[in-house]
Write a protein that holds these residues in place. Structure first.
Motif, PDB file in Angstrom:
ATOM      1  N   VAL A  14       0.871  -1.178   0.000  1.00  0.00           N
ATOM      2  CA  VAL A  14       0.000   0.000   0.000  1.00  0.00           C
ATOM      3  C   VAL A  14       0.910   1.231   0.000  1.00  0.00           C
ATOM      4  O   VAL A  14       1.757   1.385   0.870  1.00  0.00           O
ATOM      5  N   TYR A  15       0.721   2.089  -1.021  1.00  0.00           N
ATOM      6  CA  TYR A  15       1.549   3.278  -1.174  1.00  0.00           C
ATOM      7  C   TYR A  15       0.706   4.530  -1.009  1.00  0.00           C
ATOM      8  O   TYR A  15      -0.502   4.511  -1.187  1.00  0.00           O
ATOM      9  N   VAL A  20       3.522   2.447   2.874  1.00  0.00           N
ATOM     10  CA  VAL A  20       2.972   2.695   4.210  1.00  0.00           C
ATOM     11  C   VAL A  20       2.467   1.431   4.894  1.00  0.00           C
ATOM     12  O   VAL A  20       2.396   1.381   6.125  1.00  0.00           O
ATOM     13  N   ALA A  21       2.097   0.397   4.140  1.00  0.00           N
ATOM     14  CA  ALA A  21       1.568  -0.812   4.770  1.00  0.00           C
ATOM     15  C   ALA A  21       1.494  -1.938   3.735  1.00  0.00           C
ATOM     16  O   ALA A  21       1.857  -1.753   2.567  1.00  0.00           O
ATOM     17  N   TYR A  22       0.992  -3.091   4.197  1.00  0.00           N
ATOM     18  CA  TYR A  22       0.770  -4.248   3.321  1.00  0.00           C
ATOM     19  C   TYR A  22      -0.624  -4.799   3.602  1.00  0.00           C
ATOM     20  O   TYR A  22      -0.992  -4.993   4.763  1.00  0.00           O
ATOM     21  N   ARG A  62      -8.273 -11.243   5.925  1.00  0.00           N
ATOM     22  CA  ARG A  62      -7.485 -10.129   5.389  1.00  0.00           C
ATOM     23  C   ARG A  62      -7.128  -9.184   6.541  1.00  0.00           C
ATOM     24  O   ARG A  62      -7.977  -8.899   7.383  1.00  0.00           O
ATOM     25  N   SER A  63      -5.904  -8.701   6.496  1.00  0.00           N
ATOM     26  CA  SER A  63      -5.444  -7.744   7.503  1.00  0.00           C
ATOM     27  C   SER A  63      -4.484  -6.765   6.844  1.00  0.00           C
ATOM     28  O   SER A  63      -3.829  -7.095   5.862  1.00  0.00           O
ATOM     29  N   ARG A  64      -4.389  -5.566   7.405  1.00  0.00           N
ATOM     30  CA  ARG A  64      -3.392  -4.585   6.958  1.00  0.00           C
ATOM     31  C   ARG A  64      -2.284  -4.580   8.011  1.00  0.00           C
ATOM     32  O   ARG A  64      -2.529  -4.313   9.180  1.00  0.00           O
ATOM     33  N   LEU A  65      -1.073  -4.886   7.542  1.00  0.00           N
ATOM     34  CA  LEU A  65       0.076  -4.976   8.440  1.00  0.00           C
ATOM     35  C   LEU A  65       1.120  -3.940   8.051  1.00  0.00           C
ATOM     36  O   LEU A  65       1.166  -3.479   6.915  1.00  0.00           O
ATOM     37  N   ASP A  66       1.993  -3.609   8.999  1.00  0.00           N
ATOM     38  CA  ASP A  66       3.063  -2.664   8.695  1.00  0.00           C
ATOM     39  C   ASP A  66       4.347  -3.375   8.279  1.00  0.00           C
ATOM     40  O   ASP A  66       5.402  -2.758   8.187  1.00  0.00           O
ATOM     41  N   TYR A  67       4.270  -4.669   8.016  1.00  0.00           N
ATOM     42  CA  TYR A  67       5.423  -5.427   7.547  1.00  0.00           C
ATOM     43  C   TYR A  67       4.960  -6.503   6.565  1.00  0.00           C
ATOM     44  O   TYR A  67       3.804  -6.888   6.559  1.00  0.00           O
TER      45      TYR A  67
END
Length: 185
Positions: A49-50, A150-152, A164-169
């Motif tokens: 995610v940019y 910014v995220a994945y 589904r999850s948004r992670l910072d790595y």
């Protein structure tokens, strides 16, 4: 029979002691007991995610500019002085008579010469043009857009279900998950 009697007496005592122990544990803890375990899920997809970031960087830009400028002639003033003296002397000669006329002629020549020299210096000759090169500088902003990660967004499968999850790595091929069980009401 004695054995059965003894067992009958010991069982309630053991159950009472276990209940007292459970009550003591719940009184001493400040948080509820959680039913949590950990496992691994298979990662199916990872999408970065940019966000767009605009940057302005000031820089100085210089360039040479051709300049044409005109100056009035700055002659030596000789022609104007002579012409002014002649005109001034002629005018002075028309005033008065005798020695007064001579003094008026000299004074007219001196004043006319000074006036003529001044006129020749200020207005004398045609304007002269000069080619000149000047360096001019100004500050301009270079604008650049760049993408910043910014995220994945991660899609993974755990025990047959897809999440589904948004992670910072970026988790890689496997993701450690925390599994908690609580009673539904």
């Amino acid at each position: 029979m004695k054995l059965l009697t003894r067992l009958a007496l010991l069982v309630p005592l053991a159950l009472g002691a276990a209940g007292a122990e459970a009550q003591r544990l719940s009184e001493n803890t400040t948080r509820p007991v959680e039913n949590v375990s950990y496992g691994f899920a298979d990662v199916l997809r990872v999408d970065p995610v940019y966000r767009q970031v605009r940057e302005e960087r000031p820089r100085e830009e210089c360039y040479d500019e051709q300049v044409t400028r005109a100056e009035r002639g700055g002659g030596d003033g000789t022609g104007g002085t002579v012409l002014g003296a002649i005109v001034g002397g002629a005018l002075g000669n028309t005033v008065g008579s005798g020695d007064g006329r001579r003094a008026a002629t000299v004074a007219g020549a001196v004043i006319g010469g000074a006036v003529g020299r001044n006129i020749d210096r200020n207005n004398g000759g045609p304007p002269r043009e000069f080619e000149d090169v000047r360096t001019r500088c100004r500050v301009v902003a270079d604008v650049a857009n760049r993408r910043e990660l910014v995220a994945y967004d991660v899609e993974y499968r755990f025990r047959g279900d897809v999440f589904r999850s948004r992670l910072d790595y970026d988790p890689g091929p496997r993701l450690r998950v925390r599994v908690g069980v609580t009673p539904a009401q």
